[in-house]
Design a protein around this motif. Sequence first.
Motif, PDB file in Angstrom:
ATOM      1  N   GLY A   1     -16.885 -36.097  -5.434  1.00  0.00           N
ATOM      2  CA  GLY A   1     -17.887 -37.151  -5.514  1.00  0.00           C
ATOM      3  C   GLY A   1     -18.789 -36.883  -6.703  1.00  0.00           C
ATOM      4  N   PHE A   2     -20.093 -37.079  -6.531  1.00  0.00           N
ATOM      5  CA  PHE A   2     -21.034 -36.846  -7.635  1.00  0.00           C
ATOM      6  C   PHE A   2     -21.187 -35.348  -7.853  1.00  0.00           C
ATOM      7  CE2 PHE A   2     -24.843 -36.301 -10.001  1.00  0.00           C
ATOM      8  CZ  PHE A   2     -25.076 -37.470 -10.698  1.00  0.00           C
ATOM      9  N   ILE A   3     -20.737 -34.883  -9.012  1.00  0.00           N
ATOM     10  CA  ILE A   3     -20.854 -33.475  -9.382  1.00  0.00           C
ATOM     11  C   ILE A   3     -21.711 -33.382 -10.631  1.00  0.00           C
ATOM     12  CG2 ILE A   3     -19.608 -31.351  -9.941  1.00  0.00           C
ATOM     13  CD1 ILE A   3     -18.923 -32.424  -7.175  1.00  0.00           C
ATOM     14  N   GLU A   4     -22.631 -32.439 -10.661  1.00  0.00           N
ATOM     15  CA  GLU A   4     -23.519 -32.291 -11.812  1.00  0.00           C
ATOM     16  C   GLU A   4     -22.750 -31.656 -12.975  1.00  0.00           C
ATOM     17  OE1 GLU A   4     -27.873 -30.393 -13.020  1.00  0.00           O
ATOM     18  OE2 GLU A   4     -27.133 -30.237 -10.955  1.00  0.00           O
ATOM     19  N   THR A   5     -22.300 -32.482 -13.892  1.00  0.00           N
ATOM     20  CA  THR A   5     -21.526 -32.025 -15.051  1.00  0.00           C
ATOM     21  C   THR A   5     -21.990 -32.781 -16.290  1.00  0.00           C
ATOM     22  OG1 THR A   5     -19.804 -33.698 -14.805  1.00  0.00           O
ATOM     23  CG2 THR A   5     -19.491 -31.622 -13.604  1.00  0.00           C
ATOM     24  N   ARG A   6     -21.428 -32.389 -17.431  1.00  0.00           N
ATOM     25  CA  ARG A   6     -21.714 -33.087 -18.676  1.00  0.00           C
ATOM     26  C   ARG A   6     -21.288 -34.552 -18.587  1.00  0.00           C
ATOM     27  NH1 ARG A   6     -18.786 -32.301 -24.436  1.00  0.00           N
ATOM     28  NH2 ARG A   6     -17.092 -33.053 -23.137  1.00  0.00           N
ATOM     29  N   MET A   7     -20.206 -34.829 -17.835  1.00  0.00           N
ATOM     30  CA  MET A   7     -19.717 -36.199 -17.716  1.00  0.00           C
ATOM     31  C   MET A   7     -20.714 -37.084 -16.965  1.00  0.00           C
ATOM     32  SD  MET A   7     -16.046 -37.568 -16.217  1.00  0.00           S
ATOM     33  CE  MET A   7     -15.090 -36.762 -17.510  1.00  0.00           C
ATOM     34  N   THR A   8     -21.275 -36.586 -15.870  1.00  0.00           N
ATOM     35  CA  THR A   8     -22.244 -37.403 -15.132  1.00  0.00           C
ATOM     36  C   THR A   8     -23.553 -37.532 -15.917  1.00  0.00           C
ATOM     37  OG1 THR A   8     -22.808 -35.412 -13.832  1.00  0.00           O
ATOM     38  CG2 THR A   8     -21.307 -37.002 -12.829  1.00  0.00           C
TER      39      THR A   8
ATOM     40  N   GLU B   1     -27.044 -41.120 -19.595  1.00  0.00           N
ATOM     41  CA  GLU B   1     -27.494 -41.435 -20.952  1.00  0.00           C
ATOM     42  C   GLU B   1     -27.001 -42.809 -21.389  1.00  0.00           C
ATOM     43  OE1 GLU B   1     -26.027 -38.182 -23.235  1.00  0.00           O
ATOM     44  OE2 GLU B   1     -27.554 -36.770 -22.523  1.00  0.00           O
ATOM     45  N   ARG B   2     -25.755 -43.128 -21.055  1.00  0.00           N
ATOM     46  CA  ARG B   2     -25.178 -44.389 -21.481  1.00  0.00           C
ATOM     47  C   ARG B   2     -25.839 -45.578 -20.784  1.00  0.00           C
ATOM     48  NH1 ARG B   2     -20.683 -43.401 -19.954  1.00  0.00           N
ATOM     49  NH2 ARG B   2     -20.523 -44.719 -18.116  1.00  0.00           N
ATOM     50  N   THR B   3     -26.250 -45.386 -19.538  1.00  0.00           N
ATOM     51  CA  THR B   3     -26.850 -46.480 -18.767  1.00  0.00           C
ATOM     52  C   THR B   3     -28.373 -46.500 -18.866  1.00  0.00           C
ATOM     53  OG1 THR B   3     -26.803 -45.071 -16.771  1.00  0.00           O
ATOM     54  CG2 THR B   3     -24.938 -46.563 -17.129  1.00  0.00           C
ATOM     55  N   GLY B   4     -28.936 -45.542 -19.597  1.00  0.00           N
ATOM     56  CA  GLY B   4     -30.375 -45.508 -19.776  1.00  0.00           C
ATOM     57  C   GLY B   4     -31.151 -45.053 -18.557  1.00  0.00           C
ATOM     58  N   VAL B   5     -30.495 -44.294 -17.686  1.00  0.00           N
ATOM     59  CA  VAL B   5     -31.137 -43.797 -16.469  1.00  0.00           C
ATOM     60  C   VAL B   5     -31.473 -42.324 -16.650  1.00  0.00           C
ATOM     61  CG1 VAL B   5     -30.839 -43.398 -13.986  1.00  0.00           C
ATOM     62  CG2 VAL B   5     -29.855 -45.437 -15.057  1.00  0.00           C
ATOM     63  N   ASP B   6     -32.668 -41.919 -16.220  1.00  0.00           N
ATOM     64  CA  ASP B   6     -33.033 -40.509 -16.275  1.00  0.00           C
ATOM     65  C   ASP B   6     -32.080 -39.709 -15.386  1.00  0.00           C
ATOM     66  OD1 ASP B   6     -35.224 -38.362 -16.888  1.00  0.00           O
ATOM     67  OD2 ASP B   6     -34.887 -38.255 -14.722  1.00  0.00           O
ATOM     68  N   PHE B   7     -31.537 -38.618 -15.936  1.00  0.00           N
ATOM     69  CA  PHE B   7     -30.517 -37.870 -15.197  1.00  0.00           C
ATOM     70  C   PHE B   7     -31.064 -37.291 -13.899  1.00  0.00           C
ATOM     71  CE2 PHE B   7     -27.561 -34.034 -14.898  1.00  0.00           C
ATOM     72  CZ  PHE B   7     -26.515 -34.771 -14.368  1.00  0.00           C
ATOM     73  N   GLU B   8     -32.301 -36.818 -13.901  1.00  0.00           N
ATOM     74  CA  GLU B   8     -32.884 -36.267 -12.681  1.00  0.00           C
ATOM     75  C   GLU B   8     -33.039 -37.350 -11.617  1.00  0.00           C
ATOM     76  OE1 GLU B   8     -33.289 -33.040 -12.051  1.00  0.00           O
ATOM     77  OE2 GLU B   8     -32.367 -32.748 -14.028  1.00  0.00           O
ATOM     78  N   GLU B   9     -33.389 -38.560 -12.035  1.00  0.00           N
ATOM     79  CA  GLU B   9     -33.496 -39.666 -11.093  1.00  0.00           C
ATOM     80  C   GLU B   9     -32.120 -40.057 -10.554  1.00  0.00           C
ATOM     81  OE1 GLU B   9     -36.188 -41.176  -9.793  1.00  0.00           O
ATOM     82  OE2 GLU B   9     -37.283 -39.545 -10.768  1.00  0.00           O
TER      83      GLU B   9
END
Length: 250
Positions: free
Chosen positions: A184-191, A196-204
Amino acid sequence: MRFADRVALVTGGGRGIGAATALRFAREGAAVVVSDVDEGPAEEVASQIRQEGGRALAVACDVRDRGQVEAMVQRAVDTFGRLDFLVTCAGIIRDNLIHKMTDDDWDGVIDTHLKGTFLCAQAAQRVMVPQRYGKMVFLSSTSALGNRGQTNYSAAKAGIQGMARTLAIELGPFNINVNAVAPGFIETRMTRAVAERTGVDFEELKKAAAERTPLRRVGQPEDVAGVIAFLCSEDAGYVSGQVIYVRGGP
């Protein structure tokens, strides 16, 4: 050291889940071929393994290219004498809605994930069948169940599940187990790149993903590496043709 005297090949091994898997294998005694499209990241992981006292070889390989894949597998055998585990982590994303998706978006993702997995499995089985032993683990994703903006990625990851089930049938008589892992959602460079591409803060983005997950946290590469290691162990000797979802809940 349950993987002593075993040899593992991990594609996409320079970063994320692939890197965590390569390190996990090495720390449990395996010699590891760390493959990535860029030799630099692969060599960083291989160097860390050697610094920890393990055996590792870094190989640059574009998994979309049959010649490069076959040369990579041959180099693994030439260096370490055999090949026991294949883990296919190489992957890219080119997300877009269907009306915006280009041929390049489609071909790049399908060729890297689906064709790349096929080429690696085909090359590896030529070694594993004569030795009558092997474990293959293919990286799928929860996106195989469908995900907005990922027609290409979802199709590739669903195809990988079908490939794993089919090869489990074909290669089972030669004592080769084939399974898939679907994170599922894994904290990686890809996620992080998705954020970054969608303009969403990664922590959020991570916070929102954790809130949707029953275990109330996002996954780490090591979470997936642990399941892959299990599937390559003798504890999973009677497990084949399965898809294990590593997503913190049902």
